[in-house]
Design a protein around this motif. Structure first.
Motif, short mmCIF file in Angstrom:
data_model
loop_
_atom_site.label_atom_id
_atom_site.label_comp_id
_atom_site.label_asym_id
_atom_site.label_seq_id
_atom_site.Cartn_x
_atom_site.Cartn_y
_atom_site.Cartn_z
N GLY A 277 0.80 -1.21 0.00
CA GLY A 277 0.00 0.00 0.00
C GLY A 277 0.84 1.26 0.00
N ALA A 278 2.02 1.20 0.65
CA ALA A 278 2.90 2.36 0.70
C ALA A 278 3.85 2.43 -0.48
CB ALA A 278 3.71 2.34 2.00
N GLY A 279 3.94 1.35 -1.27
CA GLY A 279 4.80 1.35 -2.44
C GLY A 279 6.28 1.23 -2.11
N ILE A 280 6.62 0.47 -1.05
CA ILE A 280 8.03 0.29 -0.69
C ILE A 280 8.36 -1.20 -0.75
CG2 ILE A 280 8.14 2.36 0.73
CD1 ILE A 280 7.75 0.66 3.21
N GLY A 281 9.61 -1.52 -1.03
CA GLY A 281 10.02 -2.91 -1.14
C GLY A 281 10.49 -3.51 0.17
N TYR A 282 10.86 -2.66 1.12
CA TYR A 282 11.32 -3.15 2.41
C TYR A 282 11.04 -2.06 3.45
CZ TYR A 282 15.30 -0.12 1.39
OH TYR A 282 16.08 0.96 1.08
N GLY A 283 11.03 -2.45 4.71
CA GLY A 283 10.82 -1.47 5.77
C GLY A 283 10.37 -2.13 7.05
N CYS A 284 10.46 -1.37 8.13
CA CYS A 284 9.94 -1.78 9.42
C CYS A 284 8.56 -1.15 9.58
CB CYS A 284 10.87 -1.33 10.54
SG CYS A 284 10.27 -1.71 12.21
N VAL A 285 7.53 -1.96 9.62
CA VAL A 285 6.15 -1.48 9.67
C VAL A 285 5.70 -1.45 11.12
CG1 VAL A 285 3.78 -1.88 8.91
CG2 VAL A 285 5.68 -2.44 7.39
N VAL A 286 5.31 -0.27 11.59
CA VAL A 286 4.81 -0.07 12.95
C VAL A 286 3.32 0.23 12.84
CG1 VAL A 286 5.04 1.23 15.09
CG2 VAL A 286 7.05 0.80 13.67
N ASP A 287 2.50 -0.72 13.25
CA ASP A 287 1.04 -0.62 13.11
C ASP A 287 0.45 -0.34 14.49
OD1 ASP A 287 -1.64 -0.85 12.66
OD2 ASP A 287 -1.55 -2.80 11.66
N ILE A 288 -0.04 0.89 14.69
CA ILE A 288 -0.63 1.28 15.98
C ILE A 288 -2.14 1.27 15.81
CG2 ILE A 288 -0.65 3.00 17.82
CD1 ILE A 288 1.94 4.12 16.69
N GLY A 289 -2.78 0.25 16.35
CA GLY A 289 -4.21 0.11 16.22
C GLY A 289 -4.94 0.59 17.46
N ALA A 290 -6.20 0.17 17.57
CA ALA A 290 -7.03 0.60 18.70
C ALA A 290 -6.62 -0.09 20.00
CB ALA A 290 -8.50 0.33 18.40
N GLN A 291 -6.17 -1.35 19.92
CA GLN A 291 -5.86 -2.09 21.14
C GLN A 291 -4.50 -2.77 21.11
OE1 GLN A 291 -8.98 -4.77 22.30
NE2 GLN A 291 -10.56 -3.21 22.23
N LYS A 292 -3.76 -2.66 20.02
CA LYS A 292 -2.45 -3.31 19.96
C LYS A 292 -1.53 -2.49 19.06
CE LYS A 292 -2.97 -4.85 15.59
NZ LYS A 292 -2.09 -4.55 14.44
N THR A 293 -0.25 -2.71 19.25
CA THR A 293 0.78 -2.14 18.39
C THR A 293 1.67 -3.27 17.92
OG1 THR A 293 0.77 -0.01 19.54
CG2 THR A 293 2.72 -0.56 18.27
N SER A 294 1.73 -3.48 16.62
CA SER A 294 2.54 -4.57 16.09
C SER A 294 3.70 -3.99 15.29
CB SER A 294 1.70 -5.49 15.21
OG SER A 294 1.13 -4.79 14.12
N ILE A 295 4.84 -4.67 15.37
CA ILE A 295 6.06 -4.26 14.68
C ILE A 295 6.55 -5.46 13.88
CG2 ILE A 295 8.40 -3.36 14.96
CD1 ILE A 295 7.53 -2.33 17.72
N ALA A 296 6.88 -5.23 12.62
CA ALA A 296 7.38 -6.31 11.77
C ALA A 296 8.32 -5.72 10.73
CB ALA A 296 6.23 -7.04 11.08
N CYS A 297 9.38 -6.44 10.42
CA CYS A 297 10.36 -6.03 9.41
C CYS A 297 10.10 -6.82 8.14
CB CYS A 297 11.79 -6.26 9.91
SG CYS A 297 12.21 -5.22 11.34
N ILE A 298 9.92 -6.11 7.03
CA ILE A 298 9.55 -6.72 5.76
C ILE A 298 10.67 -6.49 4.76
CG2 ILE A 298 7.78 -6.88 3.98
CD1 ILE A 298 6.80 -7.44 6.83
#
Length: 619
Positions: A277-298
């Motif tokens: 969705g962001a148009g990047i091939g790699y990156g550390c995605v930090v997803d801050i939601g309503a009840q959780k925060t997930s971190i993943a390296c792609i």
């Protein structure tokens, strides 16, 4: 996306790791993916969250966003109490007076830190407005009667709440006051990023799946205007969390293909979808939601197994912190009850989006307004002055001691190893592979000695026959690389391990900046770490706070200065909560995604065996 034609013939999926090795082709007997025309209007992308559901056609510009909850009309039976899943995380179950004292001490500590922030190039420090001064104004601020907001139909034409409806969805639930909610059982089927399975009413696994089915069917039929009988001509893409439970994924597939009746579907992890969705091939995605925060390296469409983590705090926890701070400065809406009233809980969510920021140059008292509807139908407008409360609430992401009001002990979830997720319905899981795997030409279970006493001879190895060539080869490095459990964190599925790398010395869960650094540092390659620090993508419904990206970038840069790595934290120019949905929509129409689709017939015939081979992530 990996191409099956380029994969080695004798490598199994079980031996592939997140370091880049390619998964194996399907075993003999499984159907090969067939080229079929990709019709974006016939592809439904579903992104379920703890608070919101985003769903829409892949051809749509934006998804439909609705509350991910369902309310069932109760039958009045003696001794049967209503069940309410809270919209916001509940306060910690300790003495309220003690909670206030501890929170005030933590608030003062963060306030002292803010006072040392520089606001401009002249090195002037921030000037905070005392809460007592704000309280004097707020307590004397009366509520004004105002007409209904524009676009709101008169109640004589459309009732505010349909009290006869057997089931309520979306904004109808958000209109339930504490009094109205007593007539309903209200369920949020997902909590803290995974299925909300508990021991109370409607909390079994199958009950949670039924709640999902009701909500998704309502969204498809009532909001997207797709009759359920026509789903056999539609395909579905389901966005799942990076830290997943394999059994839940199996149930999701059954729900989509057999209960709802989609023609075909595939699953994709939310961080991987976010990079598309962001148009990047790699990156550390930090997803801050309503009840959780997930971190993943792609990297190259693969979520690195060692770097995945789900932290148990999000925007809902910030709402509770904001309410505590507003009450300290004389919140004029004194009847606010977020625990029992869904109207009040939704109001706090709106106030966080309107008031909160992370811009240190904004200081002093700011006058704000908000409106709400009372039980009698009258709309009221409140005027309130806020100071550092607007910046202190989101700072709880970096000072997690403020989050103690919603729980002192928090379980951090990392990905559970495949051999720890035994599934009795999966005959090809880790236990089966362990029994049938070969090492040095000998089956795993065929090297046990015949006796235990001296002189006992080992059992002779069985000869390797042509039939044994069909056995799946299990490499030893799978058990020694990515699948080692991390101590003291909780793995998906509820088992605890012993690392504690996401907790500090006092047992407090790490703040956001330190968790990102810890996640990236778990990667093995220095070059990969450098790339991840230079491409940190912020997504999620609670990542919209102004100034959050710059604040996180500054905090991380201060802590990794000796390494010399460049830090870049950014968001895309779109709604941060929709990035993963848009990425999944893009993936669904790519030519390389043809091999990912699983048809209804294939799922009924092969079950988990085909999901293991077609999933775009390490199973």
């Amino acid at each position: 996306m990996p191409n099956p034609a380029n994969r080695p013939r004798r490598r199994s999926r079980a031996s592939s790791t997140s370091s880049g090795r390619q998964p194996a082709p399907p075993p003999t007997g499984l159907p090969q993916p067939q080229a079929q025309p990709l019709e974006a209007p016939k592809i439904i992308v579903i992104h379920p969250g703890s608070q919101h559901l985003r769903i829409g056609r892949a051809a749509d510009l934006n998804p439909l966003t609705l509350l991910h909850a369902v309310a069932y009309k109760r039958r009045q039976v003696d001794g049967d109490w209503p069940h309410h899943d809270a919209l916001l995380p509940p306060l910690d179950n300790i003495n309220p007076a003690q909670l206030q004292v501890e929170f005030e001490a933590q608030r003062l500590a963060v306030s002292r830190i803010l006072q040392h922030c520089v606001v401009d190039e002249k090195n002037r420090l921030r000037v905070a407005t005392p809460p007592q001064q704000l309280a004097n104004f707020n307590r004397s601020s009366p509520a004004e009667k105002v007409p209904p907001p524009s676009g709101q139909p008169p109640e004589d034409q459309q009732p505010w709440l349909d009290r006869e409806a057997p089931v309520l969805f979306d904004d109808r639930i958000l209109r339930l006051s504490a009094f109205d909610a007593r007539d309903y059982d209200i369920h949020f089927p997902m909590q803290r990023g995974e299925l909300n399975v508990h021991k109370e009413k409607g909390g079994s696994l199958q009950a949670s799946l039924q709640h999902l089915e009701r909500i998704w069917a309502y969204a498809l039929e009532a909001r997207l205007k797709i009759p359920l009988r026509d789903l056999g001509t539609h395909c579905a893409v389901l966005v799942v969390n990076d830290v997943y439970v394999r059994r839940h994924l199996r149930e999701f597939m059954t729900l989509l293909l057999q209960r709802l009746g989609f023609r075909r579907c595939f699953l994709v992890q939310d961080s991987v979808a976010s990079t598309y969705g962001a148009g990047i091939g790699y990156g550390c995605v930090v997803d801050i939601g309503a009840q959780k925060t997930s971190i993943a390296c792609i990297e190259d469409g693969i979520s690195q197994l060692d770097a995945r983590v789900r932290l148990p705090y999000g925007g809902g926890d910030l709402n509770q912190v904001l309410l505590m701070l507003l009450r300290k400065c004389g919140f004029p809406y004194r009847e606010c009850n977020v625990q029992d009233s869904y109207v009040d809980a939704h109001l706090l969510d709106e106030l966080k989006e309107k008031f909160c920021h992370l811009n240190a140059s904004v200081c002093g008292a700011q006058e704000k307004h908000f409106t709400l509807r009372k039980q009698n139908g009258q709309w009221l407008r409140y005027t309130i002055q806020v100071g550092d409360e607007a910046i202190m609430a989101p700072l709880a992401l970096f000072h997690t001691e403020l989050l103690n009001i919603t729980g002192r002990t928090r379980a951090v979830c990392t990905q559970q190893a495949a051999h720890e997720q035994y599934d009795c319905e999966d005959c090809f899981d880790a236990e089966y592979l362990k029994e049938t795997g070969r090492k040095n030409g000998v089956r795993g279970g065929d090297t046990l000695p015949l006796g235990t006493g001296p002189g006992s001879l080992p059992r002779p190895p069985l000869p390797v026959t042509a039939d044994d060539e069909e056995l799946i080869v299990v490499d030893q490095d799978e058990a020694n690389s990515n699948c080692q459990p991390q101590p003291a964190a909780q793995t998906a599925g509820g088992q605890s391990n012993a690392n504690g790398c996401y907790h500090n010395g006092q047992g407090q869960v790490l703040p956001l900046d330190q968790a990102v650094i810890r996640s990236i540092n778990r990667l093995s390659s220095y070059e990969t770490k450098r790339k991840m620090f230079g491409s940190i993508l912020l997504v999620g419904s609670s990542a919209k706070l102004p100034g959050l990206a710059a604040w996180l970038e500054h905090r991380i840069s201060q802590q990794i200065q000796p390494t010399g790595a460049e830090v870049n934290v950014f968001t895309k120019g779109m709604d941060a909560g929709m990035v993963a949905w848009k990425g999944a929509a893009i993936m669904s129409v790519l030519e390389s995604a043809r091999e990912l689709w699983i048809s209804q017939h294939d799922w009924q015939r092969y079950g988990l065996r085909i999901l293991r081979e077609r999933s775009p992530f390490l199973w």
